[in-house]
Each structure stands twice: as C-alpha cells, then as structure tokens.
Write a protein that holds these residues in place. Structure first.
Motif, PDB file in Angstrom:
ATOM      1  N   LEU A 288     -16.871 100.294  10.452  1.00 56.66           N
ATOM      2  CA  LEU A 288     -16.943  99.105  11.423  1.00 56.66           C
ATOM      3  C   LEU A 288     -15.334  98.718  11.336  1.00 56.66           C
ATOM      4  O   LEU A 288     -14.892  98.443  12.449  1.00 56.66           O
ATOM      5  N   ASP A 289     -14.573  99.059  10.295  1.00 53.35           N
ATOM      6  CA  ASP A 289     -13.055  98.612  10.350  1.00 53.35           C
ATOM      7  C   ASP A 289     -12.454  99.670  11.417  1.00 53.35           C
ATOM      8  O   ASP A 289     -11.648  98.990  12.345  1.00 53.35           O
ATOM      9  N   ARG A 290     -12.851 100.865  11.700  1.00 51.80           N
ATOM     10  CA  ARG A 290     -12.255 101.755  12.665  1.00 51.80           C
ATOM     11  C   ARG A 290     -12.710 101.228  14.139  1.00 51.80           C
ATOM     12  O   ARG A 290     -12.004 101.161  15.033  1.00 51.80           O
ATOM     13  N   VAL A 291     -13.972 100.598  14.332  1.00 57.75           N
ATOM     14  CA  VAL A 291     -14.435  99.926  15.486  1.00 57.75           C
ATOM     15  C   VAL A 291     -13.610  98.890  15.774  1.00 57.75           C
ATOM     16  O   VAL A 291     -13.172  98.833  17.003  1.00 57.75           O
ATOM     17  N   VAL A 292     -13.510  98.048  14.980  1.00 57.48           N
ATOM     18  CA  VAL A 292     -12.532  96.769  15.376  1.00 57.48           C
ATOM     19  C   VAL A 292     -11.497  97.249  15.510  1.00 57.48           C
ATOM     20  O   VAL A 292     -10.679  96.567  16.415  1.00 57.48           O
ATOM     21  N   ALA A 293     -10.617  98.269  14.881  1.00 54.69           N
ATOM     22  CA  ALA A 293      -9.335  98.680  15.126  1.00 54.69           C
ATOM     23  C   ALA A 293      -9.230  99.390  16.614  1.00 54.69           C
ATOM     24  O   ALA A 293      -8.091  99.670  17.129  1.00 54.69           O
ATOM     25  N   GLY A 294     -10.406  99.444  17.313  1.00 52.96           N
ATOM     26  CA  GLY A 294     -10.308 100.203  18.644  1.00 52.96           C
ATOM     27  C   GLY A 294     -10.263 101.667  18.406  1.00 52.96           C
ATOM     28  O   GLY A 294     -10.155 102.373  19.573  1.00 52.96           O
ATOM     29  N   GLU A 295     -10.660 102.303  17.411  1.00 55.93           N
ATOM     30  CA  GLU A 295     -10.493 103.925  17.254  1.00 55.93           C
ATOM     31  C   GLU A 295     -11.843 104.287  17.626  1.00 55.93           C
ATOM     32  O   GLU A 295     -12.950 103.593  17.650  1.00 55.93           O
TER      33      GLU A 295
ATOM     34  N   HIS B 107     -18.401  91.026  17.417  1.00 55.41           N
ATOM     35  CA  HIS B 107     -17.739  89.768  17.924  1.00 55.41           C
ATOM     36  C   HIS B 107     -16.158  90.059  17.785  1.00 55.41           C
ATOM     37  O   HIS B 107     -15.423  89.427  18.679  1.00 55.41           O
ATOM     38  N   ALA B 108     -15.510  90.704  16.720  1.00 57.25           N
ATOM     39  CA  ALA B 108     -14.073  91.125  16.498  1.00 57.25           C
ATOM     40  C   ALA B 108     -13.851  91.920  17.687  1.00 57.25           C
ATOM     41  O   ALA B 108     -12.654  91.462  18.326  1.00 57.25           O
ATOM     42  N   VAL B 109     -14.359  92.767  18.108  1.00 63.71           N
ATOM     43  CA  VAL B 109     -14.026  93.616  18.997  1.00 63.71           C
ATOM     44  C   VAL B 109     -14.164  92.879  20.530  1.00 63.71           C
ATOM     45  O   VAL B 109     -13.291  92.847  21.205  1.00 63.71           O
ATOM     46  N   ARG B 110     -15.219  91.963  20.868  1.00 62.74           N
ATOM     47  CA  ARG B 110     -15.089  90.882  21.893  1.00 62.74           C
ATOM     48  C   ARG B 110     -13.783  90.113  21.978  1.00 62.74           C
ATOM     49  O   ARG B 110     -13.183  90.057  22.999  1.00 62.74           O
ATOM     50  N   MET B 111     -13.514  89.523  20.768  1.00 69.03           N
ATOM     51  CA  MET B 111     -12.260  88.735  20.713  1.00 69.03           C
ATOM     52  C   MET B 111     -11.002  89.384  21.019  1.00 69.03           C
ATOM     53  O   MET B 111     -10.082  88.868  21.842  1.00 69.03           O
ATOM     54  N   ARG B 112     -11.145  90.460  20.674  1.00 68.36           N
ATOM     55  CA  ARG B 112      -9.710  91.387  20.748  1.00 68.36           C
ATOM     56  C   ARG B 112      -9.749  91.910  22.321  1.00 68.36           C
ATOM     57  O   ARG B 112      -8.591  91.805  22.872  1.00 68.36           O
ATOM     58  N   LEU B 113     -10.872  92.224  22.866  1.00 67.87           N
ATOM     59  CA  LEU B 113     -10.732  92.599  24.152  1.00 67.87           C
ATOM     60  C   LEU B 113     -10.710  91.400  25.307  1.00 67.87           C
ATOM     61  O   LEU B 113     -10.112  91.648  26.319  1.00 67.87           O
TER      62      LEU B 113
END
Length: 96
Positions: free
Chosen positions: A15-22, A46-52
């Motif tokens: 999940l850390d890699r997912v959130v980082a966009g890897e 949610h973290a990915v959505r907030m980043r994007l």
C-alpha cells in the motif's frame, strides 16, 4: 466469513508503494485483492484520490450497459430484464 482479525500488516508495504504512485507487480495486486483489511485498503485508496484529485468534491459514475435484446436461450438469473422467447412481455429493439 471474514477471519477473526481483518488487520493484514503484510499488505502495508504494498500500500505504501500504491500511495507513492508506483506500479505494482501482478502478485502484489493479487495480494491486495485477497486481503480482508478493508480499512487499510480504503485509507490507501483515499490517499491516492487526494494525491490525484485534491479538490473536496467527489462524484461517482453509475455504469449502465444497455443490451437491446433480452431474449435468451439460457437463464440469466442476475438479469431483471431476462425473458424467454414467447413470453408476453419479451421484446427486441430494432436498430434505426
């Protein structure tokens, strides 16, 4: 039935890699799919959505797949529109 504990620390590095966009390996994606740790998966999503898309408005798309022919030669228990040939309310929409 879910296991007694739904916490799954083994997915946290993924999940850390997912959130980082890897990009994920297929095995990592499968591991996430099989996980029952819905809170961790939801937090990462949610973290990915907030980043994007950090704007505070969220919308959802309701996907509808229209099939113009509901006559089937096999039963489709999942389809509320299914009709057998010869049923009084069976129909086929003709192309224009």
């Amino acid at each position: 039935m879910l296991p007694p504990s739904t916490t799954d620390p083994a997915i946290y590095p993924i999940l850390d890699r997912v959130v980082a966009g890897e990009r994920l390996a297929d095995a990592d994606a499968e591991r996430l799919f099989q996980s029952h740790d819905l809170l961790a998966l939801g937090r990462a999503a949610h973290a990915v959505r907030m980043r994007l898309h950090p704007e505070p408005v969220v919308t959802y798309v309701i996907d509808r797949n229209i099939t113009h022919e509901y006559l089937r030669d096999r039963t489709a228990r999942f389809c509320a529109f299914y009709r057998k040939p010869g049923d009084d309310d069976a129909y086929v929409l003709q192309p224009r």
